[in-house]
Each structure stands twice: as structure tokens, then as C-alpha cells.
Design an enzyme around this catalytic site. Sequence first.
Site, PDB file in Angstrom:
ATOM      1  N   ARG A 176       0.601  -1.235  -0.240  1.00  0.00           N
ATOM      2  CA  ARG A 176      -0.120   0.123  -0.667  1.00  0.00           C
ATOM      3  C   ARG A 176       1.085   1.242   0.126  1.00  0.00           C
ATOM      4  O   ARG A 176       0.718   1.943  -1.373  1.00  0.00           O
ATOM      5  CB  ARG A 176      -1.068  -0.101   1.132  1.00  0.00           C
ATOM      6  CG  ARG A 176      -1.715   1.589   1.862  1.00  0.00           C
ATOM      7  CD  ARG A 176      -2.826   0.879   1.783  1.00  0.00           C
ATOM      8  NE  ARG A 176      -3.736   2.523   2.426  1.00  0.00           N
ATOM      9  CZ  ARG A 176      -3.190   2.877   3.783  1.00  0.00           C
ATOM     10  NH1 ARG A 176      -2.771   2.257   4.739  1.00  0.00           N
ATOM     11  NH2 ARG A 176      -4.059   3.981   3.477  1.00  0.00           N
ATOM     12  N   ARG A 193      -2.518  10.153   7.616  1.00  0.00           N
ATOM     13  CA  ARG A 193      -1.004  10.383   7.066  1.00  0.00           C
ATOM     14  C   ARG A 193      -1.401  12.402   6.249  1.00  0.00           C
ATOM     15  O   ARG A 193      -0.262  12.761   6.254  1.00  0.00           O
ATOM     16  CB  ARG A 193      -0.308   9.911   6.603  1.00  0.00           C
ATOM     17  CG  ARG A 193       0.245   8.360   7.438  1.00  0.00           C
ATOM     18  CD  ARG A 193       0.233   7.438   6.418  1.00  0.00           C
ATOM     19  NE  ARG A 193       0.511   6.308   6.582  1.00  0.00           N
ATOM     20  CZ  ARG A 193      -1.174   5.651   6.805  1.00  0.00           C
ATOM     21  NH1 ARG A 193      -2.236   6.150   6.154  1.00  0.00           N
ATOM     22  NH2 ARG A 193      -0.840   3.757   7.630  1.00  0.00           N
ATOM     23  N   LYS A 204      10.786   6.019  15.169  1.00  0.00           N
ATOM     24  CA  LYS A 204      10.999   5.050  13.730  1.00  0.00           C
ATOM     25  C   LYS A 204      11.705   5.234  13.147  1.00  0.00           C
ATOM     26  O   LYS A 204      12.309   5.433  11.845  1.00  0.00           O
ATOM     27  CB  LYS A 204      10.062   3.981  14.168  1.00  0.00           C
ATOM     28  CG  LYS A 204      10.672   2.483  13.064  1.00  0.00           C
ATOM     29  CD  LYS A 204      10.067   2.942  11.516  1.00  0.00           C
ATOM     30  CE  LYS A 204       9.715   1.731  10.286  1.00  0.00           C
ATOM     31  NZ  LYS A 204       9.766   2.458   9.112  1.00  0.00           N
ATOM     32  N   PRO A 239      16.222   1.441  12.973  1.00  0.00           N
ATOM     33  CA  PRO A 239      14.915   1.339  13.335  1.00  0.00           C
ATOM     34  C   PRO A 239      13.704   0.070  13.419  1.00  0.00           C
ATOM     35  O   PRO A 239      14.624  -0.428  12.961  1.00  0.00           O
ATOM     36  CB  PRO A 239      14.048   1.760  11.363  1.00  0.00           C
ATOM     37  CG  PRO A 239      15.980   2.250  11.235  1.00  0.00           C
ATOM     38  CD  PRO A 239      16.524   1.903  12.101  1.00  0.00           C
ATOM     39  N   ASP A 252      10.512  -1.512  14.194  1.00  0.00           N
ATOM     40  CA  ASP A 252       9.065  -1.746  13.983  1.00  0.00           C
ATOM     41  C   ASP A 252       8.902  -2.493  13.902  1.00  0.00           C
ATOM     42  O   ASP A 252       9.318  -3.529  14.574  1.00  0.00           O
ATOM     43  CB  ASP A 252       9.073  -1.975  11.720  1.00  0.00           C
ATOM     44  CG  ASP A 252       9.976  -2.433  11.312  1.00  0.00           C
ATOM     45  OD1 ASP A 252      10.107  -3.213  12.241  1.00  0.00           O
ATOM     46  OD2 ASP A 252       9.150  -2.917  10.132  1.00  0.00           O
ATOM     47  N   GLN A 308      20.558  -3.638  11.388  1.00  0.00           N
ATOM     48  CA  GLN A 308      18.671  -3.421  10.996  1.00  0.00           C
ATOM     49  C   GLN A 308      18.514  -4.170   9.777  1.00  0.00           C
ATOM     50  O   GLN A 308      18.037  -4.968   9.898  1.00  0.00           O
ATOM     51  CB  GLN A 308      18.866  -2.667  11.382  1.00  0.00           C
ATOM     52  CG  GLN A 308      17.118  -1.592  11.529  1.00  0.00           C
ATOM     53  CD  GLN A 308      16.155  -1.830   9.939  1.00  0.00           C
ATOM     54  OE1 GLN A 308      15.245  -2.033   9.913  1.00  0.00           O
ATOM     55  NE2 GLN A 308      16.843  -1.189   9.270  1.00  0.00           N
TER      56      GLN A 308
END
Length: 280
Positions: free
Chosen positions: A119, A167, A209, A226, A228, A265
Site C-alpha cells: 500500500r 497521514r 522509527k 529503526p 518497527d 537492522q
Amino acid sequence: MFEVAAPDFSLQASLSSGQTFRWHAHDGWFYGFIGPSVVKVRQEDGRLLYESSDPALTPDQLRRYFALDLDLPGILSSINVDIQVHGAIRRHRGLRVLRQDGWETLASFICASFNNIKRIEGMISRLCAAFGEPVALNGFRGFSFPQPEAVAGASERRLRSLGLGYRAPYLKATARLVADGTLPVAHLRHVDYDAAKRSLLGCDGVGDKVADCVALFGFEKYEAFPIDVWMERAMRYYFRHRRMTRARLHAYARRHFGPYAGYAQQYLYHDLRTARERSS
DNA sequence: CGCCAGGTGCTGA
DNA sequence: TCAGCACATGGC
């Protein structure tokens, strides 16, 4: 057709590891943008073949975008400090953290919050179609990433119509900060991680993040880590039973992996996501 | 359908 | 500092 040497590099892993949302596979090539230039690129053995509609795109700019100037073996040995990251490195060696445009990375990761990659790609694609400039290379047609002024000038309603959801006001407000120079994106590459992150946290829709993603992918802050939902899962390996806040996981990871924690990461993130695909 | 997704902002302890 | 909650939307 041009080519550059690309040792210790995996184009596929680098483009499909969730750090960039705008490259398209087509006819055996990847089509995308490096700065304002449309490029198609393909990997053959230890080299990168590419072509651009922009004659001003130099091999150095290509090397720079794909971070081919960095000593990847050295970076990987510096983060190869436990069995989990060791496995991720073994399975995805060649994954590099790209040097993307700061504003595009900031806008993209505001859209990325609490969202899924499919998305996110759709939202950014519609944002470009609405406010970017049309471009073409061979059979490929696309749109450049919009200037911050164009996004700042859009109505919240228009942004919502592109599917940005809640957003929309965040992105609009942040675009305004970039457009009017309050957030000096050109400057952030030259300040340290703490200063860059502090500046980014001043934007609407940017928390820990997102700020770490933007610092890492857009501003070369390789110590950014980061966290998540996927990284929370990956970090269970390090804290099997104790419940940990993201802040504590973040502090631990930076200490554990060192100055290139961001690379660790990215390898862990990509490894966990592809593990899901492998098992299903 | 329900669950999930590269979380953030806000509130109240 | 931390937990709990609302938030838009579409993929699966």
C-alpha cells in the site's frame, strides 16, 4: 549502455528490502530514479549495467546511490557479532543501504507508518502521478517525485483522495517545513546522527522509527536503528522473555552492533521478511 | 470477515 | 518514562 564494477553487491536484495518504494521490475531491468534522472539498471556478475535518459548521470552518481564506494566486507564483519545477524548476512550478502534523496525518504516514510509495503508503494505512486513530472525511458513511463512545494500547496482533501488517510495532514505540514527551509534537508547530511534525528523529530508524523529510517536511508546515518514490528520480532532473539520497550531495544541494538547498526537492522529486517515468504 | 501493516500523537498515571 | 488508545486504508 554503460557499466560500473559492483563487487559485493546484490541489486535484488538492496531494492527489495523495504528501504525504497519506487523501483519497478520490467523486461529484466529495474526502472527507477537517481535524483531527477530516470535509470534502468541490471546486474550481471560483478557489474552493474545501466542506461539513463539523462546524459548528465555519471558513473560516480550511480556508484554513490548504490553505495558501491563503501567497504561492505568491512562493514559486515563489524556487525557480525552474533549467530542471528550472522545468518542474515550469509543469506543476503550484498545488500547495501542506498543513498536516497532526503526529502523523498522523509515523505515516503511518513506514508509508511502503520502501513504495509504494497500500500505504501501505491500511495507514493499516486502522489507522484498527481504532483510529479512525467518522464519516460524506452517503454517505461513514470513520474518524478514531487517537489516539497507541490505537496505543501496541495489541499488535505486532495492528499486524502490519494489514499494517504490520516497521514495527509502530517505530510502536508512536513512538506511545508521543507519547502520554507525550516527543516534544512540539504544540511542534514553533514550533521551527526543525534542532531539529524532531533531535527527530523520536529516534523509532524515523524516519531523515533520514521526518524531513524530517514536518517539511515536518506542521510547516511549508519548508526540509526529503526524499530518497527518486524524488528521487535527479530529482537526477541536477544530478549526471549523480558518485555522491552522500543526505546530499550533501540539503545541495546546501537550498543550491540556499533557504528553500522543500521546495516545490521536492514539485514535482520530483510531476513525475517523473506523467511516468512520462504516458509509460506 | 478479521487481522495485519517499516507508528505517531495524545492523555493520564 | 511508560502504557493505553484512536487513527485510515487496503492486502491477505
